[in-house]
Every structure is written in C-alpha cells, then in structure tokens.
Write a protein that holds these residues in place. Structure first.
Motif, PDB file in Angstrom:
ATOM      1  N   VAL A  20       0.890  -1.146   0.000  1.00  0.00           N
ATOM      2  CA  VAL A  20       0.000   0.000   0.000  1.00  0.00           C
ATOM      3  C   VAL A  20       0.938   1.208   0.000  1.00  0.00           C
ATOM      4  CG1 VAL A  20      -0.210   0.066   2.533  1.00  0.00           C
ATOM      5  CG2 VAL A  20      -1.965   1.119   1.111  1.00  0.00           C
ATOM      6  N   GLY A  21       0.621   2.196  -0.795  1.00  0.00           N
ATOM      7  CA  GLY A  21       1.458   3.389  -0.860  1.00  0.00           C
ATOM      8  C   GLY A  21       1.368   4.204   0.412  1.00  0.00           C
ATOM      9  N   GLU A  22       2.462   4.837   0.789  1.00  0.00           N
ATOM     10  CA  GLU A  22       2.483   5.596   2.036  1.00  0.00           C
ATOM     11  C   GLU A  22       1.448   6.721   2.053  1.00  0.00           C
ATOM     12  OE1 GLU A  22       6.182   7.684   2.836  1.00  0.00           O
ATOM     13  OE2 GLU A  22       6.484   8.048   0.701  1.00  0.00           O
ATOM     14  N   HIS A  23       1.044   7.215   0.876  1.00  0.00           N
ATOM     15  CA  HIS A  23       0.057   8.295   0.810  1.00  0.00           C
ATOM     16  C   HIS A  23      -1.362   7.785   0.554  1.00  0.00           C
ATOM     17  CE1 HIS A  23       3.290  11.122   1.117  1.00  0.00           C
ATOM     18  NE2 HIS A  23       3.883  10.598   0.059  1.00  0.00           N
ATOM     19  N   GLU A  24      -1.510   6.467   0.392  1.00  0.00           N
ATOM     20  CA  GLU A  24      -2.851   5.902   0.255  1.00  0.00           C
ATOM     21  C   GLU A  24      -3.506   5.855   1.626  1.00  0.00           C
ATOM     22  OE1 GLU A  24      -3.522   2.600  -2.677  1.00  0.00           O
ATOM     23  OE2 GLU A  24      -1.321   2.501  -2.526  1.00  0.00           O
ATOM     24  N   SER A  25      -4.821   5.828   1.638  1.00  0.00           N
ATOM     25  CA  SER A  25      -5.541   5.850   2.909  1.00  0.00           C
ATOM     26  C   SER A  25      -5.571   4.474   3.569  1.00  0.00           C
ATOM     27  CB  SER A  25      -6.972   6.331   2.693  1.00  0.00           C
ATOM     28  OG  SER A  25      -7.748   5.316   2.075  1.00  0.00           O
ATOM     29  N   LEU A  26      -5.896   4.491   4.866  1.00  0.00           N
ATOM     30  CA  LEU A  26      -6.087   3.229   5.579  1.00  0.00           C
ATOM     31  C   LEU A  26      -7.292   2.479   5.029  1.00  0.00           C
ATOM     32  CD1 LEU A  26      -5.283   4.207   9.262  1.00  0.00           C
ATOM     33  CD2 LEU A  26      -3.812   3.076   7.584  1.00  0.00           C
ATOM     34  N   LEU A  27      -8.276   3.200   4.502  1.00  0.00           N
ATOM     35  CA  LEU A  27      -9.408   2.543   3.852  1.00  0.00           C
ATOM     36  C   LEU A  27      -8.916   1.771   2.628  1.00  0.00           C
ATOM     37  CD1 LEU A  27     -12.439   2.003   3.650  1.00  0.00           C
ATOM     38  CD2 LEU A  27     -12.639   4.134   2.342  1.00  0.00           C
ATOM     39  N   ASP A  28      -8.034   2.381   1.841  1.00  0.00           N
ATOM     40  CA  ASP A  28      -7.446   1.681   0.690  1.00  0.00           C
ATOM     41  C   ASP A  28      -6.668   0.449   1.153  1.00  0.00           C
ATOM     42  OD1 ASP A  28      -8.399   3.614  -1.124  1.00  0.00           O
ATOM     43  OD2 ASP A  28      -6.583   4.839  -0.901  1.00  0.00           O
ATOM     44  N   ALA A  29      -5.921   0.591   2.243  1.00  0.00           N
ATOM     45  CA  ALA A  29      -5.153  -0.535   2.776  1.00  0.00           C
ATOM     46  C   ALA A  29      -6.087  -1.668   3.193  1.00  0.00           C
ATOM     47  CB  ALA A  29      -4.295  -0.081   3.960  1.00  0.00           C
ATOM     48  N   ALA A  30      -7.175  -1.316   3.885  1.00  0.00           N
ATOM     49  CA  ALA A  30      -8.132  -2.332   4.340  1.00  0.00           C
ATOM     50  C   ALA A  30      -8.771  -3.058   3.156  1.00  0.00           C
ATOM     51  CB  ALA A  30      -9.207  -1.687   5.217  1.00  0.00           C
ATOM     52  N   LYS A  31      -9.107  -2.316   2.116  1.00  0.00           N
ATOM     53  CA  LYS A  31      -9.707  -2.947   0.927  1.00  0.00           C
ATOM     54  C   LYS A  31      -8.715  -3.883   0.243  1.00  0.00           C
ATOM     55  CE  LYS A  31     -13.089   0.650  -0.144  1.00  0.00           C
ATOM     56  NZ  LYS A  31     -13.480   1.718  -1.084  1.00  0.00           N
ATOM     57  N   LEU A  32      -7.440  -3.475   0.184  1.00  0.00           N
ATOM     58  CA  LEU A  32      -6.428  -4.333  -0.430  1.00  0.00           C
ATOM     59  C   LEU A  32      -6.196  -5.578   0.421  1.00  0.00           C
ATOM     60  CD1 LEU A  32      -4.477  -4.755  -2.778  1.00  0.00           C
ATOM     61  CD2 LEU A  32      -2.798  -3.330  -1.548  1.00  0.00           C
ATOM     62  N   MET A  33      -6.213  -5.428   1.744  1.00  0.00           N
ATOM     63  CA  MET A  33      -6.084  -6.596   2.620  1.00  0.00           C
ATOM     64  C   MET A  33      -7.219  -7.576   2.365  1.00  0.00           C
ATOM     65  SD  MET A  33      -5.018  -5.057   6.312  1.00  0.00           S
ATOM     66  CE  MET A  33      -3.641  -3.964   6.502  1.00  0.00           C
ATOM     67  N   ARG A  34      -8.435  -7.043   2.239  1.00  0.00           N
ATOM     68  CA  ARG A  34      -9.592  -7.908   1.976  1.00  0.00           C
ATOM     69  C   ARG A  34      -9.437  -8.625   0.643  1.00  0.00           C
ATOM     70  NH1 ARG A  34     -15.118  -4.897   1.440  1.00  0.00           N
ATOM     71  NH2 ARG A  34     -14.087  -4.263  -0.466  1.00  0.00           N
ATOM     72  N   GLU A  35      -9.038  -7.883  -0.379  1.00  0.00           N
ATOM     73  CA  GLU A  35      -8.870  -8.457  -1.717  1.00  0.00           C
ATOM     74  C   GLU A  35      -7.811  -9.561  -1.742  1.00  0.00           C
ATOM     75  OE1 GLU A  35      -6.737  -6.855  -5.739  1.00  0.00           O
ATOM     76  OE2 GLU A  35      -8.162  -5.481  -4.792  1.00  0.00           O
ATOM     77  N   LEU A  36      -6.723  -9.350  -0.992  1.00  0.00           N
ATOM     78  CA  LEU A  36      -5.609 -10.302  -0.992  1.00  0.00           C
ATOM     79  C   LEU A  36      -5.734 -11.379   0.086  1.00  0.00           C
ATOM     80  CD1 LEU A  36      -2.687  -7.742  -1.451  1.00  0.00           C
ATOM     81  CD2 LEU A  36      -3.700  -9.222  -3.208  1.00  0.00           C
ATOM     82  N   HIS A  37      -6.748 -11.242   0.965  1.00  0.00           N
ATOM     83  CA  HIS A  37      -6.945 -12.187   2.079  1.00  0.00           C
ATOM     84  C   HIS A  37      -5.725 -12.225   2.989  1.00  0.00           C
ATOM     85  CE1 HIS A  37     -10.541 -13.564   0.044  1.00  0.00           C
ATOM     86  NE2 HIS A  37      -9.823 -13.736  -1.049  1.00  0.00           N
ATOM     87  N   VAL A  38      -5.234 -11.022   3.355  1.00  0.00           N
ATOM     88  CA  VAL A  38      -4.090 -10.914   4.260  1.00  0.00           C
ATOM     89  C   VAL A  38      -4.441  -9.973   5.409  1.00  0.00           C
ATOM     90  CG1 VAL A  38      -2.391 -11.380   2.449  1.00  0.00           C
ATOM     91  CG2 VAL A  38      -3.011  -9.006   2.952  1.00  0.00           C
ATOM     92  N   GLY A  39      -3.685 -10.062   6.482  1.00  0.00           N
ATOM     93  CA  GLY A  39      -3.921  -9.215   7.641  1.00  0.00           C
ATOM     94  C   GLY A  39      -2.880  -8.131   7.823  1.00  0.00           C
ATOM     95  N   ALA A  40      -1.938  -8.045   6.885  1.00  0.00           N
ATOM     96  CA  ALA A  40      -0.895  -7.019   6.967  1.00  0.00           C
ATOM     97  C   ALA A  40      -0.405  -6.691   5.567  1.00  0.00           C
ATOM     98  CB  ALA A  40       0.264  -7.500   7.821  1.00  0.00           C
TER      99      ALA A  40
END
Length: 147
Positions: A20-40
């Motif tokens: 996740v890019g340092e300037h992307e939001s935590l919402l973006d990070a959460a969506k990417l975690m969901r998409e990738l099925h990861v917790g970090a």
C-alpha cells in the motif's frame, strides 16, 4: 530429495508481496487486505522502497476505535518500527528476528538487487518450512505475554 544447503529467507517466503502506498488511505489498505486475504501489508514510499508495515489490527486500534475515518488517514502514518530480512539470509535468521521483535510477519528485501521488497514471511511460512521444535519456540517467544 535431500537439500544440500540450508533454507534462506527467499526459500520460505511468499513471493510477490503487494504494497500500500504511504500516501494511500487506511481505507485503501483495508480494501487491499480484503482483496488479498491478508492481515498485513507492507507500506512502500514514492520510491517503491519499504517504509513500514500496517496490520488490520493497527487500523482498528489506532484509527477506527478512536472514531477516526480510515479514508482520512495515510497508511504511512501507521508504519511503526520496521523489521525486515535480507532475501539471502538464512531462514533461521528470519525466525530469530521474528522472535526477538515479537512480530508475526516479516518483509523480505533483496539487498543485492536494488534493495526491493520481494516477499513476506508469515507464521504459515514458518510452519511449512521449519521443525516442530523451532515453531514451538517461536510461539512461546512471540505470544509470551500476548493478550
């Protein structure tokens, strides 16, 4: 087939870690975690270099629980202390680093080829590649005092 040399971090990691890019939001990070099925997720800077690691727990505890909108917080703000391992380091060094710092995920950096993120080592990677004794020791050290 017998292996002649000890495993290194590259041998046990999951390749192709997405950042996740340092300037992307935590919402973006959460969506990417969901998409990738990861917790970090690793946090990468504008230069594509590793800047930190954000977990689903970080998002909940340090943002949502305080009533802050995850869409308004940059992922880079939750990076925390950064631990990583060289891709060519022995797998036992990865285990020792994870135990010492009580972390359950460890970014793997290819120091020889541009210091780039090439993968992640998780508890599952350890369980698949190390001895029962090593896994038991890891669990006792990493989860000691965990609530």
């Amino acid at each position: 087939m017998a292996r002649n040399k000890p495993l290194n971090a590259r041998d046990i990691m999951t390749a192709g870690a997405k950042c996740v890019g340092e300037h992307e939001s935590l919402l973006d990070a959460a969506k990417l975690m969901r998409e990738l099925h990861v917790g970090a997720l690793p946090i990468c800077g504008d230069d594509d270099r590793l800047q930190g690691l954000v977990t689903d727990r970080d998002i909940v505890v340090q943002c949502v629980a305080d009533g802050v909108d995850p869409a308004s917080v940059e992922a880079g703000s939750l990076g925390g202390e950064l631990h990583w391992i060289d891709a060519d380091a022995p797998a036992t060094d990865a285990l020792a680093t994870m135990e010492q710092h009580q972390v359950k995920r460890l970014p793997v950096i290819d120091v020889q080829n541009g210091h780039r993120l090439v993968g992640m080592i998780s508890e599952a990677n350890l369980a698949q590649n190390l001895s029962d004794k090593q896994i038991a020791e890891f669990a006792s050290k990493v989860y000691a005092g965990a609530h």
